[in-house]
Design an enzyme around this catalytic site. Structure first.
Site, PDB file in Angstrom:
ATOM      1  N   THR A   1       3.484 -10.005 -11.887  1.00  0.00           N
ATOM      2  CA  THR A   1       4.870  -9.693 -11.994  1.00  0.00           C
ATOM      3  C   THR A   1       5.973  -9.925 -13.204  1.00  0.00           C
ATOM      4  O   THR A   1       6.222 -10.662 -13.568  1.00  0.00           O
ATOM      5  CB  THR A   1       6.277 -10.138 -10.882  1.00  0.00           C
TER       6      THR A   1
ATOM      7  N   ARG B   1      -1.828  -4.947   0.785  1.00  0.00           N
ATOM      8  CA  ARG B   1      -0.635  -5.345   0.690  1.00  0.00           C
ATOM      9  C   ARG B   1       0.366  -5.714   0.167  1.00  0.00           C
ATOM     10  O   ARG B   1       0.375  -5.178  -0.792  1.00  0.00           O
ATOM     11  CB  ARG B   1      -1.405  -6.489  -0.115  1.00  0.00           C
ATOM     12  N   VAL B   2       1.054  -5.956   0.397  1.00  0.00           N
ATOM     13  CA  VAL B   2       2.705  -5.644  -0.438  1.00  0.00           C
ATOM     14  C   VAL B   2       3.675  -7.131  -0.223  1.00  0.00           C
ATOM     15  O   VAL B   2       3.233  -8.234   1.057  1.00  0.00           O
ATOM     16  CB  VAL B   2       3.593  -4.738   0.662  1.00  0.00           C
ATOM     17  N   GLY B   3       3.313  -7.969  -1.466  1.00  0.00           N
ATOM     18  CA  GLY B   3       3.901  -9.045  -1.739  1.00  0.00           C
ATOM     19  C   GLY B   3       5.633  -8.912  -1.739  1.00  0.00           C
ATOM     20  O   GLY B   3       5.919  -8.407  -0.646  1.00  0.00           O
ATOM     21  N   ASP B   4       5.501 -10.075  -2.248  1.00  0.00           N
ATOM     22  CA  ASP B   4       7.479 -10.174  -2.509  1.00  0.00           C
ATOM     23  C   ASP B   4       8.029  -9.528  -3.614  1.00  0.00           C
ATOM     24  O   ASP B   4       9.372  -9.033  -3.090  1.00  0.00           O
ATOM     25  CB  ASP B   4       7.716 -11.765  -2.982  1.00  0.00           C
TER      26      ASP B   4
ATOM     27  N   THR C   1       9.140 -14.772  -9.969  1.00  0.00           N
ATOM     28  CA  THR C   1       7.066 -14.119 -10.289  1.00  0.00           C
ATOM     29  C   THR C   1       6.450 -15.299  -9.972  1.00  0.00           C
ATOM     30  O   THR C   1       6.572 -16.777  -9.428  1.00  0.00           O
ATOM     31  CB  THR C   1       7.178 -13.715 -11.216  1.00  0.00           C
ATOM     32  N   GLY C   2       5.337 -14.572  -8.943  1.00  0.00           N
ATOM     33  CA  GLY C   2       4.418 -16.200  -8.497  1.00  0.00           C
ATOM     34  C   GLY C   2       3.720 -15.185  -7.298  1.00  0.00           C
ATOM     35  O   GLY C   2       3.501 -14.166  -7.218  1.00  0.00           O
TER      36      GLY C   2
ATOM     37  N   GLY D   1       3.157 -14.065  -3.573  1.00  0.00           N
ATOM     38  CA  GLY D   1       4.108 -13.817  -2.567  1.00  0.00           C
ATOM     39  C   GLY D   1       3.799 -14.162  -1.446  1.00  0.00           C
ATOM     40  O   GLY D   1       4.909 -14.539  -1.036  1.00  0.00           O
TER      41      GLY D   1
HETATM   42  N1  GLY Z   1       4.451 -11.539  -7.082  1.00  0.00           N
HETATM   43  C1  GLY Z   1       3.549 -10.497  -6.767  1.00  0.00           C
HETATM   44  C2  GLY Z   1       3.276 -10.813  -5.424  1.00  0.00           C
HETATM   45  O1  GLY Z   1       2.741 -11.251  -5.603  1.00  0.00           O
HETATM   46  O2  GLY Z   1       2.632  -9.727  -5.398  1.00  0.00           O
END
Ligand code: GLY
Length: 294
Positions: free
Chosen positions: A161, A189-192, A212-213, A215
């Site tokens: 990210t 998929r949706v992350g953080d 960042t990292g 999710g």
């Molecule tokens: N930090 C990005 C994700 O996990 O989608």
């Protein structure tokens, strides 16, 4: 008098020697774009948008053009923006939008404020956003890596990210994030990154954060809000950022990074990945930009 500040990151990741210069140049250009907005009297969210648009247009980073590909070999994007007044907007799992961060900012004025997939794309098109064919956001390097992965199922890179946090001269804070998610992630998929409190948080009283990292590790520790909660008293943002990463490490053993600004414009960051690209500018620092690599 409030002194404006801006800090950007290009992701918590491993930066190979041949990519150091590009990460440095991209983050510096993004911080400069945001800084120019702040100096001309623009708002924090305008500055965050300007900075992240630079990173989204740069193939070095995992956001929009050059984003990592999902398991189907497609670019699928998430982005969000939050202002210190607690206004927020986000889009997730979108395709064919050149600058998802601009849509996240746009949707801050709307309700609903989180749109996904086709609904978000329709909203973007209605706003006359820069739309493109979804294939246009696939960079050659990412395509080659995806083809390699299809062949041997080995992930060669763990890109991450991009994000930005800014404080404007009116004392308003804003945070933004934009990503292509994780390499070869399942479609949908949706992350953080699109989730308030996880990928980003901003509160004019306490501070603003972009993370960042991984999710799946960031979400359960609500990393951005956790970092802001550590900004109590006069704690320096560097210390608060480190405490947030330590919390993540001890609770879920994930890999992540975060950037922070407090209402005084002090910057901080921490990460437990191999590297993280950063650039920041404040008047106090005489417009200094820095780059971090362990
Ligand atoms: N930090 C990005 C994700 O996990 O989608």
């Amino acid at each position: 008098m409030i002194i404006p500040s801006i800090i950007v990151h290009g992701g918590a990741k491993t930066i190979s020697e041949d990519k150091v210069a590009a990460n440095h140049a991209g983050c510096t250009a993004a911080a400069e774009a945001g800084w120019t907005v702040l100096l001309s009297g623009g708002t924090a969210s305008e500055a965050v948008e300007a900075a992240i648009r630079v990173l989204e247009a740069d193939q070095t980073f995992n956001a929009s053009l050059g984003a990592t590909l999902n398991g189907d070999g497609e670019v699928e994007l998430d982005a969000a923006m939050m202002e210190g007044s607690l206004s927020w907007g986000a889009v997730a799992a979108v395709q064919g939008i050149r600058h998802p961060i601009s849509i996240a900012r746009k949707i801050m004025d709307e309700k609903p404020r989180l749109l996904v997939a086709r609904g978000a794309e329709r909203f973007a098109a209605d706003c006359k956003a820069e739309m493109c064919r979804k294939e246009d956001l696939i960079a050659d390097e990412q395509w080659q890596q995806w083809k390699q992965w299809k062949q041997d199922q080995e992930v060669v890179d763990r890109p991450n990210t991009v994000g930005c946090v800014a404080l404007d001269s009116s004392g308003i804070l804003a945070a933004g994030t934009s990503t292509g998610g994780t390499t070869n992630q399942q479609s949908g998929r949706v992350g953080d990154t699109a989730l308030i409190g996880c990928g980003l948080y901003a509160d004019n009283k306490f501070g603003a954060c972009s993370t960042t990292g991984d999710g799946e590790s960031i979400i359960p520790v609500v990393l951005a809000k956790t970092a802001i909660d550590f900004l109590v008293g006069d704690r320096h943002p560097d210390e608060a950022a480190q405490m947030a990463i330590d919390t993540l490490k001890s609770k879920v053993k994930g890999e992540a990074g975060c950037i922070l600004l407090d209402p005084q414009g002090r910057v901080g960051w921490a990460y437990n990945s191999q590297d993280m690209a950063i650039a920041y500018m404040t008047e106090k620092m005489d417009r200094t930009a820095v780059f971090t690599k362990k």
